[in-house]
Design a protein around this motif. Structure first.
Motif, mmCIF file in Angstrom:
data_model
loop_
_atom_site.group_PDB
_atom_site.id
_atom_site.type_symbol
_atom_site.label_atom_id
_atom_site.label_comp_id
_atom_site.label_asym_id
_atom_site.label_seq_id
_atom_site.Cartn_x
_atom_site.Cartn_y
_atom_site.Cartn_z
ATOM 1 N N ILE A 2 -53.569 4.030 29.420
ATOM 2 C CA ILE A 2 -52.724 3.377 29.756
ATOM 3 C C ILE A 2 -52.172 2.341 28.370
ATOM 4 O O ILE A 2 -52.814 1.163 28.113
ATOM 5 C CB ILE A 2 -52.223 2.646 31.040
ATOM 6 C CG1 ILE A 2 -52.378 3.643 32.124
ATOM 7 C CG2 ILE A 2 -50.977 2.020 31.019
ATOM 8 C CD1 ILE A 2 -52.272 3.152 33.374
ATOM 9 N N THR A 203 -58.291 1.650 44.670
ATOM 10 C CA THR A 203 -57.723 1.370 43.346
ATOM 11 C C THR A 203 -56.575 0.578 43.266
ATOM 12 O O THR A 203 -56.333 -0.058 42.485
ATOM 13 C CB THR A 203 -57.945 2.811 42.534
ATOM 14 O OG1 THR A 203 -58.917 3.418 42.501
ATOM 15 C CG2 THR A 203 -57.141 2.508 41.183
ATOM 16 N N SER A 207 -56.210 -2.626 40.865
ATOM 17 C CA SER A 207 -55.832 -2.194 39.429
ATOM 18 C C SER A 207 -54.369 -2.035 39.209
ATOM 19 O O SER A 207 -53.953 -2.210 37.804
ATOM 20 C CB SER A 207 -56.438 -0.742 39.362
ATOM 21 O OG SER A 207 -57.747 -0.767 39.415
ATOM 22 N N PHE A 208 -53.483 -2.216 40.197
ATOM 23 C CA PHE A 208 -52.065 -1.724 39.648
ATOM 24 C C PHE A 208 -51.090 -2.901 40.692
ATOM 25 O O PHE A 208 -50.572 -3.756 39.899
ATOM 26 C CB PHE A 208 -51.570 -0.562 40.009
ATOM 27 C CG PHE A 208 -52.143 0.335 39.186
ATOM 28 C CD1 PHE A 208 -51.542 0.763 37.862
ATOM 29 C CD2 PHE A 208 -53.336 1.232 39.602
ATOM 30 C CE1 PHE A 208 -52.141 1.797 37.204
ATOM 31 C CE2 PHE A 208 -53.794 2.128 38.837
ATOM 32 C CZ PHE A 208 -53.237 2.298 37.378
ATOM 33 N N LEU A 236 -48.325 3.960 42.140
ATOM 34 C CA LEU A 236 -48.742 4.376 40.971
ATOM 35 C C LEU A 236 -50.595 4.531 41.003
ATOM 36 O O LEU A 236 -50.990 5.437 40.552
ATOM 37 C CB LEU A 236 -48.204 3.330 39.818
ATOM 38 C CG LEU A 236 -48.722 3.953 38.248
ATOM 39 C CD1 LEU A 236 -48.053 5.071 38.065
ATOM 40 C CD2 LEU A 236 -48.791 2.672 37.405
ATOM 41 N N GLY A 237 -50.833 3.705 41.814
ATOM 42 C CA GLY A 237 -52.223 3.523 41.824
ATOM 43 C C GLY A 237 -52.871 4.517 42.478
ATOM 44 O O GLY A 237 -54.170 5.367 42.423
ATOM 45 N N TYR A 240 -52.686 7.609 40.297
ATOM 46 C CA TYR A 240 -53.811 7.365 39.371
ATOM 47 C C TYR A 240 -55.215 7.834 39.662
ATOM 48 O O TYR A 240 -56.022 8.530 39.039
ATOM 49 C CB TYR A 240 -53.858 5.724 38.833
ATOM 50 C CG TYR A 240 -55.005 5.660 37.758
ATOM 51 C CD1 TYR A 240 -54.418 5.480 36.335
ATOM 52 C CD2 TYR A 240 -56.077 5.266 38.093
ATOM 53 C CE1 TYR A 240 -55.378 5.088 35.246
ATOM 54 C CE2 TYR A 240 -57.079 4.828 36.905
ATOM 55 C CZ TYR A 240 -56.576 4.939 35.824
ATOM 56 O OH TYR A 240 -57.564 4.583 34.593
ATOM 57 N N GLN A 241 -55.448 7.427 41.061
ATOM 58 C CA GLN A 241 -56.851 7.861 41.512
ATOM 59 C C GLN A 241 -56.807 9.703 41.929
ATOM 60 O O GLN A 241 -58.084 10.042 41.709
ATOM 61 C CB GLN A 241 -57.102 7.064 42.955
ATOM 62 C CG GLN A 241 -58.313 7.184 43.355
ATOM 63 C CD GLN A 241 -59.387 6.642 42.366
ATOM 64 O OE1 GLN A 241 -59.572 5.694 41.678
ATOM 65 N NE2 GLN A 241 -60.510 7.479 42.303
ATOM 66 N N ASP A 244 -57.527 11.100 38.711
ATOM 67 C CA ASP A 244 -59.040 10.477 38.548
ATOM 68 C C ASP A 244 -59.974 12.022 39.225
ATOM 69 O O ASP A 244 -60.770 12.505 38.978
ATOM 70 C CB ASP A 244 -59.603 9.463 38.969
ATOM 71 C CG ASP A 244 -59.567 8.580 38.013
ATOM 72 O OD1 ASP A 244 -59.275 8.861 36.877
ATOM 73 O OD2 ASP A 244 -59.967 7.081 38.067
ATOM 74 N N VAL A 350 -49.693 7.973 33.384
ATOM 75 C CA VAL A 350 -50.547 8.428 34.443
ATOM 76 C C VAL A 350 -50.493 10.108 34.526
ATOM 77 O O VAL A 350 -51.382 10.616 34.581
ATOM 78 C CB VAL A 350 -50.276 7.693 35.701
ATOM 79 C CG1 VAL A 350 -50.734 8.652 36.800
ATOM 80 C CG2 VAL A 350 -50.689 6.480 35.622
ATOM 81 N N GLN A 351 -48.906 10.417 34.431
ATOM 82 C CA GLN A 351 -48.697 12.090 34.347
ATOM 83 C C GLN A 351 -49.598 12.592 33.216
ATOM 84 O O GLN A 351 -50.035 13.641 33.220
ATOM 85 C CB GLN A 351 -47.225 11.971 34.120
ATOM 86 C CG GLN A 351 -47.049 13.582 34.185
ATOM 87 C CD GLN A 351 -47.094 14.178 35.359
ATOM 88 O OE1 GLN A 351 -46.496 13.902 36.499
ATOM 89 N NE2 GLN A 351 -47.815 15.331 35.755
ATOM 90 N N ARG A 353 -52.382 11.924 31.803
ATOM 91 C CA ARG A 353 -53.622 12.013 32.245
ATOM 92 C C ARG A 353 -54.214 13.050 33.155
ATOM 93 O O ARG A 353 -55.260 13.607 33.095
ATOM 94 C CB ARG A 353 -54.161 10.796 33.027
ATOM 95 C CG ARG A 353 -54.120 9.457 32.259
ATOM 96 C CD ARG A 353 -54.598 8.328 33.159
ATOM 97 N NE ARG A 353 -55.926 8.228 33.418
ATOM 98 C CZ ARG A 353 -56.507 8.340 34.417
ATOM 99 N NH1 ARG A 353 -56.086 8.631 35.599
ATOM 100 N NH2 ARG A 353 -57.762 8.372 34.737
#
Length: 355
Positions: A2, A203, A207-208, A236-237, A240-241, A244, A350-351, A353
């Protein structure tokens, strides 16, 4: 990764704050023997090489919510605390997963396993020493994160709010990590809601939402602004996960930092697997997953089976829906436009990724 517009200047200041903590820790441990000195060195190495986007979120929220320049030094200290918190979780997570490497080099546990072998320990003794070092390193990092915020030069009410955010981050993440292990060892099927809640708890907060809220607290933002950032960070978190999870199943080794298909090799019960279990193709997927640990050819077969079942497409759609929810929170908020632009950039990052 990010990227944030504050990164070049803020990263250096955050690095300086972390380095100061590590130097103090090394001084304090120096008098307690060779093992303690080696632990301090291993802890310092464990902080290297990360993206450090969590502390940058603290700074980005503070800046785009127009915090006072006079508080900037305190902002960097709080930001550094969130990076130390992340490193503590990573070190403990490696102990839980019995991993001895991180980013291709020996982690704290790996270093101390080698230290044990060099002193004549057998495999069991070396593993015990490695796990002990990892647990203790994580404990010290958690302490240092709390200490940074507890001593920051801010009004007591502000400091209290920041400590509450840190506490929430630790509690929710601990609950999520425990649930993740319970899910992994359970012989029965785990429902989708449980897996999704675990995915969020591991997360999203630390994290967020917590870093963004911390930046808002430091900037003196009002309740509605903080609430919007909390809701945004949680969506968002989660996204994100979930990304992942896609990376762990389908991403390259460069993306995951591990072997390709690492989650499939380790038979992790991610939301992707739950979605596959709900399809008529589950018998074929299950059979392919059972062989994934045997090597790259079997991993690719499992990847094909998951894609054919529709589980990959369904998870990608869930990511899009969750990111759309995050965007909607930004649009409906009364946050300053600079802050909204920053949050939209995070959604886009994030998108991007998605493998």
């Amino acid at each position: 990764m990010i990227a944030l517009s504050t990164a070049p200047t803020a990263r250096a200041a955050i690095d300086d704050a972390i380095d100061a903590v590590l130097a103090r820790l090394a001084r304090r441990l120096r008098e307690h023997g060779d093992g303690a000195r080696a632990l301090a060195s291993a802890i310092a190495r464990s902080t290297e090489g990360g993206k450090r986007f969590r502390p940058l979120l603290v700074v980005a929220a503070f800046e785009t919510l127009r915090g006072r320049e006079a508080d900037r030094t305190s902002v960097y200290q709080v930001a550094a605390a969130f990076e130390l918190l992340h490193t503590a979780f990573v070190v403990h997570d490696d102990v839980i997963d019995h991993d001895t490497e991180r980013r291709g080099v020996a982690n704290v546990g790996g270093e101390f396993r080698a230290r044990g072998r060099a002193r004549g320990a057998d495999a069991s003794g070396a593993a015990l020493l490695g796990d002990a070092a990892g647990i203790l390193a994580g404990d010290l990092l958690l302490h240092e994160a709390s200490r940074l915020i507890a001593l920051v030069d801010l009004p007591s009410a502000t400091r209290s709010e920041l400590l509450s955010l840190l506490e929430d981050a630790v509690l929710v993440s601990a609950a999520g990590e425990l649930a993740d292990v319970e899910n992994a060892v359970s012989a029965g099927e785990i429902d989708a809601e449980t897996i999704l809640r675990t995915t969020h708890d591991k997360t999203a907060v630390y994290s967020f939402s917590a870093p963004l809220e911390a930046g808002a607290v430091l900037a003196g933002a009002d309740g509605p602004a903080r609430a919007a950032l909390e809701r945004f960070g949680q969506r968002l978190g989660l996204a994100y996960q979930l990304v992942d999870d896609l990376i762990g199943a389908f991403g390259s080794s460069e993306m995951s930092g591990k072997d390709e298909g690492c989650d499939l090799r380790e038979a992790k019960k991610t939301h992707l697997i739950v979605l596959a279990r709900e399809t008529e193709s589950w018998p074929q997927v299950s059979a392919a997953l059972a062989e994934a640990h045997t090597g790259p050819v079997a991993v690719r077969a499992a990847q094909r089976a998951l894609s054919a079942s529709g589980a990959r497409a369904r998870l990608e759609e869930l990511v899009r829906e969750t990111l759309d929810e995050a965007r909607a929170i930004v649009t409906a908020s009364t946050l300053p436009e600079d802050c909204r632009d920053m949050l939209r950039d995070l959604v886009d990052a994030v998108q991007e990724r998605v493998p």
